[in-house]
Scaffold this motif. Sequence first.
Motif, mmCIF file in Angstrom:
data_model
loop_
_atom_site.group_PDB
_atom_site.id
_atom_site.type_symbol
_atom_site.label_atom_id
_atom_site.label_comp_id
_atom_site.label_asym_id
_atom_site.label_seq_id
_atom_site.Cartn_x
_atom_site.Cartn_y
_atom_site.Cartn_z
ATOM 1 N N MET C 1 0.836 -1.198 0.000
ATOM 2 C CA MET C 1 0.000 0.000 0.000
ATOM 3 C C MET C 1 0.873 1.251 0.000
ATOM 4 N N LYS C 3 2.054 4.080 1.139
ATOM 5 C CA LYS C 3 1.928 4.900 2.360
ATOM 6 C C LYS C 3 2.308 6.331 1.994
ATOM 7 N N ILE C 5 2.720 10.362 0.648
ATOM 8 C CA ILE C 5 3.228 11.664 1.085
ATOM 9 C C ILE C 5 4.578 11.665 1.796
ATOM 10 N N TYR C 206 4.719 33.710 16.484
ATOM 11 C CA TYR C 206 3.282 33.463 16.442
ATOM 12 C C TYR C 206 2.535 34.771 16.212
ATOM 13 N N GLU D 100 4.051 23.239 16.184
ATOM 14 C CA GLU D 100 4.068 24.444 17.022
ATOM 15 C C GLU D 100 2.687 25.066 17.106
ATOM 16 N N ASP D 133 -3.319 11.773 8.487
ATOM 17 C CA ASP D 133 -1.910 11.638 8.176
ATOM 18 C C ASP D 133 -1.341 12.996 7.773
ATOM 19 N N LEU D 139 4.931 23.390 7.401
ATOM 20 C CA LEU D 139 4.369 24.692 7.733
ATOM 21 C C LEU D 139 2.874 24.663 7.405
ATOM 22 N N LYS D 155 -5.397 21.089 17.870
ATOM 23 C CA LYS D 155 -4.976 22.146 18.775
ATOM 24 C C LYS D 155 -5.887 22.201 20.005
ATOM 25 N N GLU D 478 -7.148 9.256 -5.055
ATOM 26 C CA GLU D 478 -5.739 9.497 -5.366
ATOM 27 C C GLU D 478 -5.528 9.993 -6.784
ATOM 28 N N ALA D 505 -5.593 -0.793 -2.724
ATOM 29 C CA ALA D 505 -4.567 -1.804 -2.495
ATOM 30 C C ALA D 505 -5.082 -3.172 -2.937
#
Lengths: 317, 330, 330, 512
Positions: C1, C3, C5, C206, D100, D133, D139, D155, D478, D505
């Motif tokens: 699969m 995975k 990114i 920030y 952060e 994910d 950033l 958060k 995808e 898959a």
Amino acid sequence: TPVQAESGLRCEPGETYIMNVMVSGHPYWVPVYQGFKQAAEAFGCETIFSGTPDYDITKQIASFEQDMVKQPAGILVHPMQSDPFIEPINRAIENGTEIVTFAADSPKSNRTAYITSDNLAEAKFAADEIVKQIGESGQYAVLENPGQSNHDLRVTALIDYMEANYPEMKLVGRQATNQDSTAAYRATASILQANPDLGAIWIPEAGSAEGAVAAILEAKSDVLVMHADITPVTLEHIKAGNIHMALNPNQGMQGFMGFLATFMASHSDVFDPFNDYKVSGYNPVQIPFVDNGFAVITKANADSFDLNTYMEGRDPS
Amino acid sequence: MEKSINLAPPATQGMGALKKLLRMRETGLILIILALCIGMSFASPYFLTWVNIRAMVMAFAVEGIVVVGMTILLISGGIDLSVGSVTALAMVIAGWLFLQGIDPWVASLISIAACTGIGAFMGFFVTRVGLHHFIVSLAVMVIARGACLLFTGGRPIGLFTLPAEFKFIGQGAIGPIPLVIIIFLIVVLAFDFMLRRTTAFRKVFYTGSNEKAAAYSGIRTKKVIFLTTTLCSALCGVAGIIYMARFGSAQPTFGLGMELNVIAAAVIGGASLNGGSGTIFGAILGAVLLSVVSSSLALLDVSVYWQDIIRGSILLAAVSIDHYLNKRRR
Amino acid sequence: MEKSINLAPPATQGMGALKKLLRMRETGLILIILALCIGMSFASPYFLTWVNIRAMVMAFAVEGIVVVGMTILLISGGIDLSVGSVTALAMVIAGWLFLQGIDPWVASLISIAACTGIGAFMGFFVTRVGLHHFIVSLAVMVIARGACLLFTGGRPIGLFTLPAEFKFIGQGAIGPIPLVIIIFLIVVLAFDFMLRRTTAFRKVFYTGSNEKAAAYSGIRTKKVIFLTTTLCSALCGVAGIIYMARFGSAQPTFGLGMELNVIAAAVIGGASLNGGSGTIFGAILGAVLLSVVSSSLALLDVSVYWQDIIRGSILLAAVSIDHYLNKRRR
Amino acid sequence: MQDDVILNISDLHKSFGAVRALRGVNFELRRGEIHALAGENGAGKSTLMNIIDGILQPDSGTICWNGTPVSIASPTEAQKLGIGLVHQEIALCPDVSVAENIFMSATNISRRLLMDYRALEDRARSILGQLADIDSAMLVRDLPISHQQLVEIAKALTLDCKVLILDEPTAALTEREAQILFSIMRRLADQGISIIYISHRMVEIFDNCDRVTVFRDGQYITTQTVADIAPSDVVNAMVGRVVDTLYPDKMRPQDCASDRTPPILDVRNLSEAQRFRDISFQLKRGEVLGLAGLIGAGRSEIVKGICQLEGDVSGDISLNGTPLSIRTYGDSIRAGMVYLSEDRKGDGVFLDMSIAENISALDLGLVGNRVGTIDAARETDLAETLAAKLNIKYGRLSDPVSSLSGGNQQKVAIAKMLSVDPKLIFLDEPTRGVDVGAKAEIHRILRDLARSGVGIVVISSELPELIGVCDRVLVVREGQISGEVSGEDMTEENIMHLASVLDAADAQLQSA
Ligand SMILES: Nc1ncnc2c1ncn2[C@@H]1O[C@H](COP(=O)(O)OP(=O)(O)OP(=O)(O)O)[C@@H](O)[C@H]1O
Ligand SMILES: Nc1ncnc2c1ncn2[C@@H]1O[C@H](COP(=O)(O)OP(=O)(O)OP(=O)(O)O)[C@@H](O)[C@H]1O
Ligand SMILES: [Mg+2]
Ligand SMILES: [Mg+2]
């Protein structure tokens, strides 16, 4: 007129003379204005110090025109640029205000007189002094300030004079520092690097001289420093021997003679010269040019040129 | 369904106009300038004379043309630090060409075209290379000043021989009003109208307010930014030519520090440094405020050693009051 | 699969360090500076001498302290045009007090405190009144310059009588290294570390990146902005004192135009004028770049009439190349 | 019972100038409950939450925390009390890493002097792990909007709070992420944390919440236990009348074009280097086409590619039978093809500009004269017409869009699209944050447009909406079209099946 003859050359109550400059916070004007004021007091006249704090021709012209609104008897003006002042100066004269220029001229205008120090003479003197000190063959450098005409003249005149009279003197460095001591520091440091045999450096104003001396001291080099104008700091350096000599225009005389010329222009009825003034329309006391001279400042006489001491008890404006 | 909350009832026409005036962004500034002028007219008998007023307006009229360009650029989200040098370069190029024997009008056009080219050059670096306006215009400010020096050898170019009809642009008057002021007013009114009313300039606001949203509305934002950058430099070119005609000379050191003055005028007048808002009218009022303060200090013979302190304080106070008035109005 | 990114597999440690270096924002700038230096060392045999390097570093070391303050302020979303005047004022106040008979160390502390006060004054107008940094610091720039004039009557203050141990700050050396450079390095390293690693300074990022989001997370953004504004002025004070010790004088006209130089250094080094990003290290590299270019032109004795043009062009080219390298890296 | 109440708000008022956002509302929150807050767009929900979080100050009224009256002056104080808020509008620091951002509040109150980035990233990863994910070192500016929404939620989960407020957190999430969120919410509630949950999706409220409070036009209407009330009652209480929340009818036979007329949109072999490949589909006259898929599947990218908004696409596109050769989005608009963005704050509206100026942004020619000047009266007319059509709630047309409630801002964005009378509209999350009544209205408008021959393509993360509105749904996985459902086959199960990665898959295994 008889009345005039009776009272002699004196101002009437309220008769005011104005001195107009650019960058009016600059200390150069301080002794000039003191000379102007002292002369005025002698004739019982009132004075105003005017101009713009900025390095901005438009603002100086505006302030000059505002001076005119007050109908003064005369204005001693340092025109930031010559041609832009032609029209305002002529208009002022038409309105009955006499105009004299100093330190910078507007030759195509109808101003009655121009008082200045002779930048060419300064440059020539400096060149001769450098040669006297380091000999007829050697290396020298200059700092400059392109765009500021009197500084330009001091530099170019020296270079030309050297080329003409001392062909063995080699100009090895020529940097623009624009009166900024940090820039002068950087430029001088680089010149010293590139030219270990440098003998002398000529700087047309004192602000850059301060930075240049710092660089020379740091490099422990024994370059001969000559510059024009003074500040308390360069004065100290002269006393300490870090600067060989400074040439300073005779500011007090500039102001004093400037007032005299303006005052005389405004009281020209005391004088009937042998010339064409009646038909040409010019002022009878037309003076093409007065040289107020310059002082040579060395260790020996430096104490007399401390402006802070001079100004003690005097009103700067 | 409650025909949703249209809370502002259409007032009578007169009331509406007054309200509209009070709601305008520029009203606070106008009040401050008026207050200053009234104070000054008591403090100095010369203040309200025609000669003084003329001198005050002449002091910012030509720079005002640059303010127009800067305001539009700020609205689109840009900034230009090179305005002073480019204005000087315009004088220098035109003057130099004239001395080479080229007709002054042609020389002026070439010079304005060159300035426009400089603007396009900056616009290219901003929109294609992707640099920030600040840094590009800073570099161009240095380059243009260098070019001035190179053309002139650092010495002002005397242009006494300019034909009278050319000098008329800068020195002539129609009736009692100098032509410079008339040109200035025309430029200001034209651009103020266009900026408020035309569809083309509306895109400048969209782009400056939210560039991405503008792109997502089909606006070619890069083109808009390119054009506002170019326009600002072109107007500097125009200003330079008028200065040349006015002064009869071209000065390589002209306009040092002009950028801060011009940006300050626009910002005082309500332009946002983040883009998206501002008006020509407000920016010109900002220029008027700065000019009135400087002129007043000169007229009152305030000691030079105090002038800067007073000038800065008045500026700060004026902006604070204006800000306060605007906040309250909302 | 697939995975997806996570395309960058954890490489070996050594590779990782190199990659990290290549990924750093500052790498492009370092390469550009290195390229310049290598070119220069061929062009001039003096370039790589210790004395020349020392002189080059000395030329920006003190200003570098101001660059530190400006960078932090820029990161928090502010800007300060008054740095040049405030630095001059620091010299003038300390020098004036010294001439009144006050111990130079005490005079320096008072002067730094006064500059800090000026920063707080600006911070007040920005955070409480709600004005933009640009306009507030512009007004303060004028006021502080005026105060310099007032204290000195426009005349530089000669301070030759400063005690030797005080002058040592600016003129002394520890071994071959001037104290000025040591102080500069300490300030830079300390603030670079703090900015990268301390929780307190992260709040600056920030706040500058999104003031609203920071406020929603409980950060007192106004306090942050107030403090960065104050810090920048305080560092100007420190710089002023060092200049005074170095030049043995206080010049009321010192630092004219310094603000553009300082902001340019920070921006070249990657600080965003919109706040939220920037590093001290990068900003100092920016200052180095500007200084190396100027020094090189002087060392090569390039005609003054060409220097500005070349300088501006190199600046533009360097920033473009750096931008390109950064874009590619992403 | 009474000491079970952690937060009690009574008779709260708040006005913005002439707009009275809250007019004496009451609200009671018990320990450990999930309390839904419902109301039309502009009812004042977000305003109340901002007041609870200390961002806004009420004009009058009392807030009791554990029985004692408090005034909450800033988010800092709210944090000290133990209140956490996920904002309706995403508020993250774009120049800062995901980790952060997640721990911004913690960093703020931490007594530690130094940052420990590694620990931060580890902890961020473990929190994000349960949601999606997302690389915690990235950033935030590089994240798509849906991931930003998840970061916002992550958060809030790090806050050590007693009351957690979620203001429309699922508006940009798909079913799967939403379900994860609900299970987290239930776990928190079991730990005694109270949750205020704002949503316009009735199903979510009825599946997950304990009680529901309804506001209407800034006024408190009622609070009910979810078990005691039907969804239609909530809707009626919100709107003040009976609303037909049913989806409009599907395509009728007479809407279908004859076989000879070309499809409105014909896309063939559309590819882009990284985001998608080999996309082919047709949009027939009269039909409403849906695009489904998981977050990050590439639906938005495909549509933006067609409109030339983003990416360097290859392939053939024809509109109403004529092949398109457009190079910019401006060309696309002129050709009659427009795109409604999913990120309304980022690129959908001009927050600082007026409502009227926003609505006319797409084609200024509509409000311009022949000479190119703007006719203010026409601009107002256009804005008024569309605002009325979409039932936008505003004070003055010259008010900035930032003064509108989230749902009303969305309606402005839609009005902007409708202003140009397009031939084909791509709507990316069109009803994001829009209330039930207005949503039904928008659905009806879409259907009417489709009937009048305008092409409609809807991307939505809300499967019931897709199923309810569309005649046919393409599923993207995808960067590829993994299937198509229509008619009876159009069920959530089928769509999820086609969309999920697991099957990809499987498919690969089979083909191998
Ligand atoms: N800053 C502001 N200025 C002026 N009016 C405002 C402001 N913020 C909110 N409002 C108004 O207050 C009312 C309530 O807005 P609020 O955001 O609380 O609605 P909401 O219930 O959250 O709606 P939605 O479901 O669309 O998010 C709206 O009419 C809105 O226009
Ligand atoms: N600016 C960008 N730079 C790099 N990758 C991007 C960018 N924008 C989106 N992506 C990536 O492209 C893919 C598709 O993203 P996108 O979120 O638009 O898909 P989607 O199907 O529209 O899902 P949703 O709209 O529900 O989030 C994702 O993997 C995303 O991370
Ligand atoms: Mg809301
Ligand atoms: Mg999407």
